[in-house]
Each structure stands twice: as structure tokens, then as C-alpha cells.
Design a protein around this motif. Structure first.
Motif, PDB file in Angstrom:
ATOM      1  N   LEU B  78       0.852  -1.194   0.000  1.00  0.00           N
ATOM      2  CA  LEU B  78       0.000   0.000   0.000  1.00  0.00           C
ATOM      3  C   LEU B  78       0.881   1.234   0.000  1.00  0.00           C
ATOM      4  CD1 LEU B  78      -2.506  -0.649   2.911  1.00  0.00           C
ATOM      5  CD2 LEU B  78      -2.948  -0.973   0.494  1.00  0.00           C
ATOM      6  N   ASP B  79       0.351   2.319  -0.522  1.00  0.00           N
ATOM      7  CA  ASP B  79       1.043   3.593  -0.404  1.00  0.00           C
ATOM      8  C   ASP B  79       0.056   4.616   0.147  1.00  0.00           C
ATOM      9  OD1 ASP B  79       2.339   5.996  -0.677  1.00  0.00           O
ATOM     10  OD2 ASP B  79       3.431   5.355  -2.469  1.00  0.00           O
ATOM     11  N   PHE B  80       0.088   4.815   1.474  1.00  0.00           N
ATOM     12  CA  PHE B  80      -0.892   5.692   2.120  1.00  0.00           C
ATOM     13  C   PHE B  80      -0.747   7.134   1.673  1.00  0.00           C
ATOM     14  CE2 PHE B  80      -1.316   2.203   5.228  1.00  0.00           C
ATOM     15  CZ  PHE B  80      -2.694   2.114   5.232  1.00  0.00           C
ATOM     16  N   ALA B  81       0.493   7.572   1.492  1.00  0.00           N
ATOM     17  CA  ALA B  81       0.730   8.961   1.088  1.00  0.00           C
ATOM     18  C   ALA B  81       0.112   9.231  -0.277  1.00  0.00           C
ATOM     19  CB  ALA B  81       2.228   9.246   1.067  1.00  0.00           C
ATOM     20  N   LEU B  82       0.297   8.288  -1.188  1.00  0.00           N
ATOM     21  CA  LEU B  82      -0.253   8.417  -2.527  1.00  0.00           C
ATOM     22  C   LEU B  82      -1.786   8.399  -2.473  1.00  0.00           C
ATOM     23  CD1 LEU B  82       0.359   8.469  -5.581  1.00  0.00           C
ATOM     24  CD2 LEU B  82       0.348   5.985  -5.547  1.00  0.00           C
ATOM     25  N   ALA B  83      -2.343   7.487  -1.638  1.00  0.00           N
ATOM     26  CA  ALA B  83      -3.802   7.384  -1.510  1.00  0.00           C
ATOM     27  C   ALA B  83      -4.386   8.696  -0.995  1.00  0.00           C
ATOM     28  CB  ALA B  83      -4.169   6.240  -0.571  1.00  0.00           C
ATOM     29  N   LEU B  84      -3.721   9.302  -0.017  1.00  0.00           N
ATOM     30  CA  LEU B  84      -4.210  10.552   0.581  1.00  0.00           C
ATOM     31  C   LEU B  84      -4.240  11.661  -0.466  1.00  0.00           C
ATOM     32  CD1 LEU B  84      -4.980  10.925   3.567  1.00  0.00           C
ATOM     33  CD2 LEU B  84      -2.840  12.195   3.833  1.00  0.00           C
ATOM     34  N   MET B  85      -3.169  11.717  -1.274  1.00  0.00           N
ATOM     35  CA  MET B  85      -3.081  12.727  -2.322  1.00  0.00           C
ATOM     36  C   MET B  85      -4.212  12.558  -3.332  1.00  0.00           C
ATOM     37  SD  MET B  85      -1.145  15.272  -3.101  1.00  0.00           S
ATOM     38  CE  MET B  85       0.581  15.156  -2.619  1.00  0.00           C
ATOM     39  N   LEU B  86      -4.518  11.297  -3.701  1.00  0.00           N
ATOM     40  CA  LEU B  86      -5.587  11.010  -4.657  1.00  0.00           C
ATOM     41  C   LEU B  86      -6.959  11.326  -4.071  1.00  0.00           C
ATOM     42  CD1 LEU B  86      -4.249   7.614  -5.997  1.00  0.00           C
ATOM     43  CD2 LEU B  86      -4.534   9.677  -7.361  1.00  0.00           C
ATOM     44  N   LEU B  87      -7.099  11.087  -2.746  1.00  0.00           N
ATOM     45  CA  LEU B  87      -8.385  11.308  -2.085  1.00  0.00           C
ATOM     46  C   LEU B  87      -8.816  12.762  -2.134  1.00  0.00           C
ATOM     47  CD1 LEU B  87      -8.599   9.117   1.102  1.00  0.00           C
ATOM     48  CD2 LEU B  87     -10.248   9.295  -0.756  1.00  0.00           C
ATOM     49  N   GLY B  88      -7.835  13.677  -2.033  1.00  0.00           N
ATOM     50  CA  GLY B  88      -8.148  15.105  -2.092  1.00  0.00           C
ATOM     51  C   GLY B  88      -8.944  15.421  -3.340  1.00  0.00           C
ATOM     52  N   GLY B  89      -8.397  15.028  -4.504  1.00  0.00           N
ATOM     53  CA  GLY B  89      -9.103  15.252  -5.757  1.00  0.00           C
ATOM     54  C   GLY B  89     -10.341  14.381  -5.860  1.00  0.00           C
ATOM     55  N   GLY B  90     -10.263  13.164  -5.337  1.00  0.00           N
ATOM     56  CA  GLY B  90     -11.350  12.193  -5.467  1.00  0.00           C
ATOM     57  C   GLY B  90     -12.636  12.654  -4.819  1.00  0.00           C
ATOM     58  N   LEU B  91     -12.529  13.201  -3.593  1.00  0.00           N
ATOM     59  CA  LEU B  91     -13.751  13.610  -2.888  1.00  0.00           C
ATOM     60  C   LEU B  91     -14.395  14.816  -3.571  1.00  0.00           C
ATOM     61  CD1 LEU B  91     -12.829  13.000   0.853  1.00  0.00           C
ATOM     62  CD2 LEU B  91     -14.421  11.725  -0.582  1.00  0.00           C
ATOM     63  N   ILE B  92     -13.558  15.758  -4.055  1.00  0.00           N
ATOM     64  CA  ILE B  92     -14.114  16.913  -4.789  1.00  0.00           C
ATOM     65  C   ILE B  92     -14.805  16.419  -6.052  1.00  0.00           C
ATOM     66  CG2 ILE B  92     -13.544  19.060  -5.994  1.00  0.00           C
ATOM     67  CD1 ILE B  92     -11.128  19.314  -4.085  1.00  0.00           C
ATOM     68  N   GLY B  93     -14.137  15.499  -6.763  1.00  0.00           N
ATOM     69  CA  GLY B  93     -14.712  14.942  -7.988  1.00  0.00           C
ATOM     70  C   GLY B  93     -16.040  14.252  -7.728  1.00  0.00           C
ATOM     71  N   THR B  94     -16.137  13.523  -6.623  1.00  0.00           N
ATOM     72  CA  THR B  94     -17.384  12.828  -6.287  1.00  0.00           C
ATOM     73  C   THR B  94     -18.509  13.827  -6.077  1.00  0.00           C
ATOM     74  OG1 THR B  94     -16.072  11.119  -5.201  1.00  0.00           O
ATOM     75  CG2 THR B  94     -18.430  11.135  -4.729  1.00  0.00           C
ATOM     76  N   MET B  95     -18.199  14.896  -5.347  1.00  0.00           N
ATOM     77  CA  MET B  95     -19.244  15.898  -5.068  1.00  0.00           C
ATOM     78  C   MET B  95     -19.740  16.545  -6.358  1.00  0.00           C
ATOM     79  SD  MET B  95     -18.364  17.823  -1.526  1.00  0.00           S
ATOM     80  CE  MET B  95     -16.604  17.784  -1.523  1.00  0.00           C
ATOM     81  N   VAL B  96     -18.795  16.931  -7.238  1.00  0.00           N
ATOM     82  CA  VAL B  96     -19.190  17.541  -8.509  1.00  0.00           C
ATOM     83  C   VAL B  96     -19.990  16.534  -9.337  1.00  0.00           C
ATOM     84  CG1 VAL B  96     -18.346  18.592 -10.645  1.00  0.00           C
ATOM     85  CG2 VAL B  96     -17.203  19.098  -8.488  1.00  0.00           C
ATOM     86  N   GLY B  97     -19.556  15.278  -9.321  1.00  0.00           N
ATOM     87  CA  GLY B  97     -20.230  14.227 -10.073  1.00  0.00           C
ATOM     88  C   GLY B  97     -21.662  14.023  -9.613  1.00  0.00           C
ATOM     89  N   VAL B  98     -21.866  13.985  -8.297  1.00  0.00           N
ATOM     90  CA  VAL B  98     -23.213  13.788  -7.747  1.00  0.00           C
ATOM     91  C   VAL B  98     -24.108  14.961  -8.148  1.00  0.00           C
ATOM     92  CG1 VAL B  98     -24.557  13.748  -5.605  1.00  0.00           C
ATOM     93  CG2 VAL B  98     -22.545  12.308  -5.828  1.00  0.00           C
TER      94      VAL B  98
END
Lengths: 257, 308
Positions: B78-98
Motif C-alpha cells: 500500500l502507499d498511504f501517502a499516494l492514496a491521501l493525495m488522490l483522495l483530495g481530488g477524489g472527494l471533490i470529484g465525487t461531489m461535482v459528479g453527484v
């Protein structure tokens, strides 16, 4: 033939006008085997029995009685959509909204409706699936309406609309029973049961009763929790997911390597 | 054994649902994808309304990814640091998508939109994966090293600023493409009602050059968080999450994911990518046929103002 038809129309008109002959001696007594259908985790549909008798006080009908029972479920707005090919792809192009259409509709009788009363009377009483009024936002149909036909056909295929000309049985001349089948996918709510008694093509008596379907126990708890405490319910589901995932990982740990 | 689902309002066979959970869980554990793009169509196929299916599948994916994350975490894949970085964009993307999802819904034609995006995305991603992995396998067969991380393969993406070093993944890349990838996956996932793992895995492998072994576990962290958030959002707004259905799928999914994760560790990276590519392509083709072939009934009936 034309005379009989004319006679039927006259009789029907007099019925509608409320000028029913005083010789209306028959009375209907009906009862349901169960007025409250409970939906729990093992619910897979239910069969109810409608039974009753004709109190005729000495009146004798030579050709016997006919009975039509209409069960109408809770109503909801439904959309029927039609697909058409656009640029090689099937797309919903047009739709028709049926306002407050019954989610369940069963017309039960002891013989085919057409044999019980004339077609004028059928449409006047809105008896049978074909005669059921389905108000919608479409234009006045010329001839048969494809949306209406499709709506009835699809509901029939799901077992939600049914017209059964042999579901009512007369046990004696004036004692009858009818089987009402509610499939597993019936919506929750109140179901009206309308029973009409005929003889010689005339409506003699009418009686109404009702039944209710309701979720109970765990099913009811889950359904009301989901509706009234949405966020909590969602958080609980996620906790359940995390717990399940963690549990699975722990259980399988030993085989993992 | 039939059990009545309280929210979906119909009875289902417990063993059938359980088997579906195991099968999809196996695939999700093996490839590090949520499996939503398989499970949602399956549930709709057996008669569950699309709205309930999408909402309940989110929690099933969360459970599968949770057990997957633990399994990969034990192997330190696992790469937690990488996951955290992706999550930042991911959660914003989810909100815009919804948000866009509800706009499209009010305009109608949402099912067409979903169908077209499934065909396009799955076709392109599946096709690219198949081509790439077949080449990699051919390279390995011909004796040359199968490793595709050649020094000369850096693109303009690796020249962007705001570089961050991710020790676990052994990459040194700009944060900008990571936020863009996270955002896109969250956005597309919300519109299509899926976790988006099958997009994230190839994006990380081919664009960011993250090692395949780390990608799977890392993408699962993202899936776990976004699907958990999606479950709560669906429960709060639509009230359509069926917890009984979700639990049956979850238990099956978790068991399947364990075996899938083990199977995935045994298969070589390029073969794994070929298998996933074929699977993605097949689902895409199924959606294409649905759009192109004449439906058996041109009419459909749905309650007003719910999902398509």
C-alpha cells in the motif's frame, strides 16, 4: 339481438339515473380471510380468500348470479417510455405519465366479463382491465393507445395486473368464494376490494371492503430507520461494511500466507 | 431460501445473492477494483430497481475494499501517502459528479448517458489494457525484461512542478496529475454509479508509472473512502440503501475478496492486466449490445421521479 341490447341500455340508464326498480331484493355479504397482510423477512407473496353470500329474500334468478370482484392497490404516478432508434442507438424518445395508476389491479369473476354484462355496461362501470380508466398526459387516443396497451401488458407480465374469469366460484347458488393472489412484489399500502353482484346482465348489489399490506418486525424497523434517520442509517451501514471487511480479513488471516 | 428485502421490497434467493457477492468479491480482490461495474448490472438484471441497486452496491464495495486494504496492508503493498493525495481530488470529484448526476436526471436520458459512458470508457480502457499487456507478455516471451519502467519512458507529465516523493511506490512525481486523476475518477465514478477502481488502476500504472503491486492496494483505499461517503450520501438523500441486501453481498464479497487477493498475488502483473482488460471489454460490449440491439419491448414502465 338489437332488442336485447336496447333493453340493456335502457336498464343501464335507469340504473345510472338512480331509478332502480324497488324489487332490488338482493343484498351482498362479503368478508376477507385476512384484512392485514404482514410482510416479514420470509414474505414471498400471499393468497387471500374473499368469501360471501347473496341474501336474496326469496327472489329467484333462474340463470343464477354472477360476481365480479375488483382489487385495487395503492396508487402512484407511473411513466411509460417508448424507445426509438436514433443514430443506431435505442433511445427513449417519448414518454407518457399515468397519473395515480393503481400499482396492483385484479379483476376476478366467475365467468368472462363479456358474458356477464353487455359492453356498454362494462365501460359504464369501468369493469375489467380494458375498461379501467388510466388518466394520463397524452392526447385523446384515436382507437387503441399503444402507451396504454404497453402499460397494461408490462404490469400483467409482472403479475401486478390480472384479469381472472375463473377466480370466483359459487359453492352453492348463493354462496361464493374468490382467491386473491398478492405476488411478492406488491407495494405496501391499502387495497380496496369492490364486489359487484349481477344477474341477467344487471347490477343487483355492490359491497366494498379493504385490506392492508404492512411491513412488520425487522422489515418495518429497517424501512422506518432508512426513511426517518437517513444519515445515521448510512453511517451504520458503513460501520457494518468496515466491520464485515475487517472480520473477513481476520478470519482468513491464517490461510493467507 | 428466499428472504424479503425491506427497502427493495421484493424477495430474493439468499444463496444466489451470496454467490454473486463471492464472485464479484473475488474479482475485486484480484484486480483491486470495486466491482461496482459488475455488481450493479447483475442486481438490476435479477429485478432490483436500479436506484436501490446503485445505493446498496456502494456499501458492498466499501466492505470488499476494506478487507482488501487489510490484506494488502499486511503485505505492505500500500502507499498511504499516494492514496491521501488522490483522495483530495477524489472527494471533490465525487461531489461535482453527484451534482451533475442530479442535473442530468432532471433532464431525462440519464440511462442513455450512463450506457454511452459505460461503452466508451470500458471499451477504451479495456482495449488499451489488452493491447499493452499482450505486448508486455510478448516481450517477456521473447526473452527481454518484462519491466516497462524504462528511464526513457518519462513523459511531459513528469516534468510538472510541485513534485512529491512517494517512498513506497518509488516514484517522484508532481501532485497536479494526481489531483487530476483523483478528481476524474471520483467524478466519473459518481456519474456512472461505480467505484472507479478500474479507471484508477490503469491510470496509476500507465500515466504515473506506479508499480502494479502497490497500485491495487492503494486504489482500494480510495475506493473504500469514496464508497463509504457515497453510501452515507445515498442513505441521507434517497433513503434507498437496503442494508439486508448489502449485508448478504458484503459477507460474500469479503470472502471472495480474500481469495481474489491471494490469486492476484500469484499471477504475474501483465497477465493480471490482460485478464482485467478482457473483463472490462466484455462488460463494455454487453452495454454496447444493449444500446444497439432492438429491445424485446420498446416500452418500459417506471415510477415517476426515481432513477432510470
Amino acid at each position: 339481438m338489437t332488442m336485447g341490447r336496447f333493453f340493456g341500455v335502457v336498464m343501464a340508464l335507469s340504473l345510472v339515473a338512480g331509478t332502480i326498480a324497488p324489487a332490488r331484493a338482493e343484498r351482498l355479504v362479503v368478508a376477507l380471510s385476512n384484512h392485514r397482510v404482514l410482510i416479514n423477512s420470509s414474505f414471498t407473496g400471499v393468497d387471500l380468500v374473499l368469501f360471501g353470500s347473496v341474501e336474496h329474500e326469496g327472489v329467484v334468478r333462474r340463470r343464477g348470479y354472477d360476481l365480479v370482484a375488483t382489487v385495487t392497490g395503492p396508487r402512484a404516478d407511473m411513466v411509460t417510455r417508448r424507445k426509438e432508434r436514433v443514430l443506431g442507438v435505442w433511445v427513449n424518445v417519448e414518454s407518457r405519465t399515468f397519473f395515480q395508476a393503481p400499482a396492483y389491479l385484479a379483476v376476478l369473476s366467475n365467468r368472462p366479463l363479456a358474458a356477464i354484462v353487455g359492453s356498454d355496461m362494462l365501460s359504464r362501470l369501468a369493469l375489467g382491465l380494458a375498461q379501467t380508466p388510466l388518466p394520463n398526459d397524452g392526447p385523446e387516443p384515436q382507437g387503441s393507445d399503444p402507451y396504454r396497451t404497453a402499460f397494461l401488458d408490462i404490469n400483467r407480465a409482472h403479475g401486478l395486473y390480472r384479469e381472472l374469469p375463473d377466480a370466483v366460484a359459487f359453492l352453492t347458488a348463493d354462496l361464493f368464494r374468490a382467491a386473491i393472489t398478492l405476488p411478492a412484489n406488491v407495494p405496501v399500502g391499502t387495497y380496496d376490494v369492490d364486489v359487484k353482484l349481477f344477474a341477467d346482465g344487471l347490477l343487483l348489489a355492490q359491497q366494498r371492503t379493504a385490506l392492508e399490506t404492512a411491513k412488520v418486525g425487522f422489515e418495518q424497523f429497517v424501512a422506518s430507520a432508512a426513511r426517518e434517520h437517513g444519515v445515521l442509517y448510512g453511517v451504520a451501514t458503513v460501520m457494518l461494511a468496515i466491520l464485515t471487511g475487517w472480520f473477513g480479513a481476520v478470519v482468513f488471516r491464517r490461510d493467507f500466507n | 431460501m428466499e428472504i424479503y428485502l425491506p427497502i427493495a421490497e421484493l424477495p430474493v434467493n439468499v444463496f444466489l445473492m451470496f454467490a454473486m457477492g463471492i464472485a464479484v468479491g473475488f474479482i475485486s480482490g484480484m484486480f483491486g477494483i470495486g466491482g461496482g461495474f459488475l455488481m450493479t448490472p447483475l442486481l438490476i438484471f435479477i429485478g432490483i430497481s436500479p436506484a436501490v441497486a446503485v445505493a446498496s452496491v456502494a456499501s458492498h464495495i466499501a466492505a470488499s475494499s476494506c478487507s482488501g486494504v487489510i490484506a494488502y496492508w499486511r503485505r505492505r503493498a500500500l502507499d498511504f501517502a499516494l492514496a491521501l493525495m488522490l483522495l483530495g481530488g477524489g472527494l471533490i470529484g465525487t461531489m461535482v459528479g453527484v451534482w451533475l448526476f442530479s442535473v442530468l436526471r432532471s433532464l431525462g436520458q440519464l440511462d442513455l448517458m450512463i450506457g454511452l459512458s459505460y461503452v466508451t470508457l470500458l471499451g477504451v480502457v479495456g482495449g488499451l489494457m489488452i493491447i499493452e499487456s499482450v505486448r508486455a507478455i510478448a516481450r517477456a516471451r521473447s526473452g527481454r525484461p518484462a519491466e516497462i519502467r524504462r528511464p526513457g519512458s518519462h513523459t511531459w507529465i513528469h516534468g510538472l512542478p510541485f513534485k512529491v516523493r512517494f517512498k513506497q511506490s518509488k516514484i517522484y512525481v508532481s501532485a497536479i496529475p494526481l489531483w487530476v486523476i483523483g478528481f476524474s475518477v471520483g467524478f466519473i465514478g459518481a456519474i456512472m454509479g461505480i467505484g472507479g477502481g478500474f479507471l484508477l488502476v490503469p491510470a496509476l500504472i500507465y500515466i504515473m508509472r506506479v508499480p502494479t503491486a502497490v497500485v491495487v492496494g492503494t486504489s482500494m483505499i480510495l475506493t473504500l473512502v469514496t464508497m463509504g461517503a457515497a453510501t452515507i450520501m445515498h442513505a441521507a438523500t434517497n433513503h434507498l440503501v437496503d442494508v439486508v441486501l448489502a449485508l448478504i453481498l458484503m459477507v460474500g464479497g469479503v470472502i471472495g475478496a480474500q481469495f481474489g487477493a491471494r490469486a492476484g498475488q500469484k499471477i504475474r502483473g501483465e497477465q493480471l492486466r490482460l485478464l482485467l482488460g478482457i473483463l472490462v471489454m466484455l462488460v463494455g460490449l454487453r452495454f454496447a449490445f444493449e444500446l444497439i440491439l432492438r429491445p424485446s419491448n420498446l416500452f418500459s414502465v417506471r415510477p415517476l421521479e426515481t432513477w432510470q
